[in-house]
Write an enzyme that holds these catalytic residues in place. Sequence first.
Site, PDB file in Angstrom:
ATOM      1  N   ASP A 344      55.620  44.711  -2.127  1.00 15.16           N
ATOM      2  CA  ASP A 344      55.839  43.321  -1.440  1.00 15.16           C
ATOM      3  C   ASP A 344      56.063  43.756  -0.043  1.00 15.16           C
ATOM      4  OD1 ASP A 344      57.917  44.802  -2.857  1.00 15.16           O
ATOM      5  OD2 ASP A 344      59.375  43.343  -2.249  1.00 15.16           O
ATOM      6  N   GLU A 550      62.196  55.445   4.048  1.00 12.97           N
ATOM      7  CA  GLU A 550      61.726  54.510   2.922  1.00 12.97           C
ATOM      8  C   GLU A 550      59.922  54.677   2.946  1.00 12.97           C
ATOM      9  OE1 GLU A 550      61.807  50.576   4.122  1.00 12.97           O
ATOM     10  OE2 GLU A 550      61.667  49.978   2.110  1.00 12.97           O
TER      11      GLU A 550
END
Length: 598
Positions: A344, A550
Amino acid sequence: MPQCVVSSIHNPKTSSYKPPSAPPVLLLLVIAAMLPAAASAAVVATTPLVAFLQRLQSAALATLGSDGFDPKLYVDLPLKRNLSEVEAAFAALPNVTGVVPAPELERFVDEYFGAAGSDLVQAAPADFVAEPEGFLPKVKHPKVRAWALEVHALWKNLSRREADDVKERPELHTLLSLPGSVIVPGSRFREVYYWDSYWSIRGLLASKMYETAKEIARNLLSLIEKYGFVLNGARAYYTNRSQPPLLSSMILEIYKKTHDLKLVKQSLPLLLKEHKFWNSEIHKVTIQVARGKKHSLSRYNAMWNNPRPESATTDEESASKLSTAAQKKNLYHQLASTAESGWDFSSRWMSNSSDLTTLETTSIIPVDLNAFIYKMESDIAFFAKLTGDSVTSESFLAASKARRVAITSIFWNSQKDQWLDYWLIKKSNSEEFYQWEAHHQNHNIFASNFVPLWIGAYSSDAYKDGPKVEKVLKSLQNSGLLQPAGIATSLTNTGQQWDFPNGWAPLQHMIVEGLANSGSEEARSLAEDIAVRWIRTNYAAYKKTGAMHEKYDVEACGKIGGGGEYKPQTGFGWSNGVVLAFLEEFGWPHDKEIDCDS
Ligand SMILES: OC[C@H]1O[C@H](O[C@H]2O[C@H](CO)[C@@H](O)[C@H](O)[C@H]2O)[C@H](O)[C@@H](O)[C@@H]1O
């Protein structure tokens, strides 16, 4: 509303990057009325607490403005008093032309809520030791070894146990209670995530933290027990969808290191339940190929058609560009279904890569999802055999074989030597299944086109022109995905986080592990080359910023990633796990430099 939309999946106007051999622009004729009824899936009701926190989130945006605003913070706030009391105090807040003044809002939040994240308490895992025996034996370079030990030590920062109040008064928390302690990804991701856990476990196994790894797996199993599937994450607002299904892979990796048959026995019935979920009516798709053979595959499809509570203000803003309630509902359904994919957001799911409102995730059969389910099926067959259940073992072996054939038939493209996502377009709504047509494969290049390497999908001999590792290797080398600091997610720079120029740890890991285990010397050497680039970029960024990230920007060594709907996060569970897993696999000799330009 039948409407014929001509849209381009690869939009050259938004792509700032031109690969050496640009893919042909694939024009998909998307006949909107013929797409599967996307919003028809069941909807899982939200809780009154989530609904209230969502209202607080909207009020906070109106007061504070969008600069630096993170909507997720508000749905993570634990209550200090009963919901009815807090709601009454909220209703009594003064408002000036519909907006609560900032000092009043601040006082209200301080008085009635704990801090976001305070429902989990940082606690070093019981099996953590500063330098485990047998830790990364092939890492000889002192600088790299010292850094690897720092990354290993980060498990202490990411390990949490539930605050007592979560068990005692669950109605005050959106955090879902789990039986064991947890490893979180980090920063705003203050709770357990499903697919992240696989790479955390891979790192924990390299860190010899077998008990922590098992506890993570047991937590996820408990979610299947309660909900019938593993949730996207352990929060009340994640109960309407899952994430890429990798629990059987977690159990398998733990079993390989510990031979814990008890865990396998406990897992088996729950994995069978999870398998049902991914093959249930909402996820299962049947496609017929030319000679009449029908294949069953799976897609992402969330049980939700409202704004995602953790990003409600953002989703409402996206939907404001659409005019009808039905279009908005469909967009919300697609946004949640895309979150189920773990990607996403990405041009991979959009019929127009510059327009998020054109997400069509439920109309796509994804290569990687089906590779994961194939693996789930063969893992279940293995576990059933281990526990002496030959009937289940045989039936899951057959299911895995059927899915493997389906993966080749539907996704494999022998001109590109890649596995391509398949777009579902029905000729008529009365048809029960889809007819396979070559031009419905998405010819754009994504890292996911190479994920079947991870499940060894190349060794199928059933097809002339079928997948062969040497061909896939060449295709990857010529794809444009290989960049100075690792594998790019796609070739299109859309500003979405699962697109160029971001590289993500899980994608590096699956492709590298697939290449390394393929049996081809050349593939293993490419695997090591990619792993080295990835390790170097993680190291350089860590030295520069003091943190693991991340995602990374793969255009240059040491650059961190960006884009998407939230600020780049640090911590970070899967990045740490992949660095440790790569160092375990390939080692680092004492005479090999770690710095970017070496
Ligand atoms: O808050 C927005 C979205 O954030 C999550 O997605 C991203 O972070 C996850 C945790 O690291 C990761 O699993 C996912 O691949 C990322 O894209 C969350 O999973 C979404 O559901 C959420 O809407």
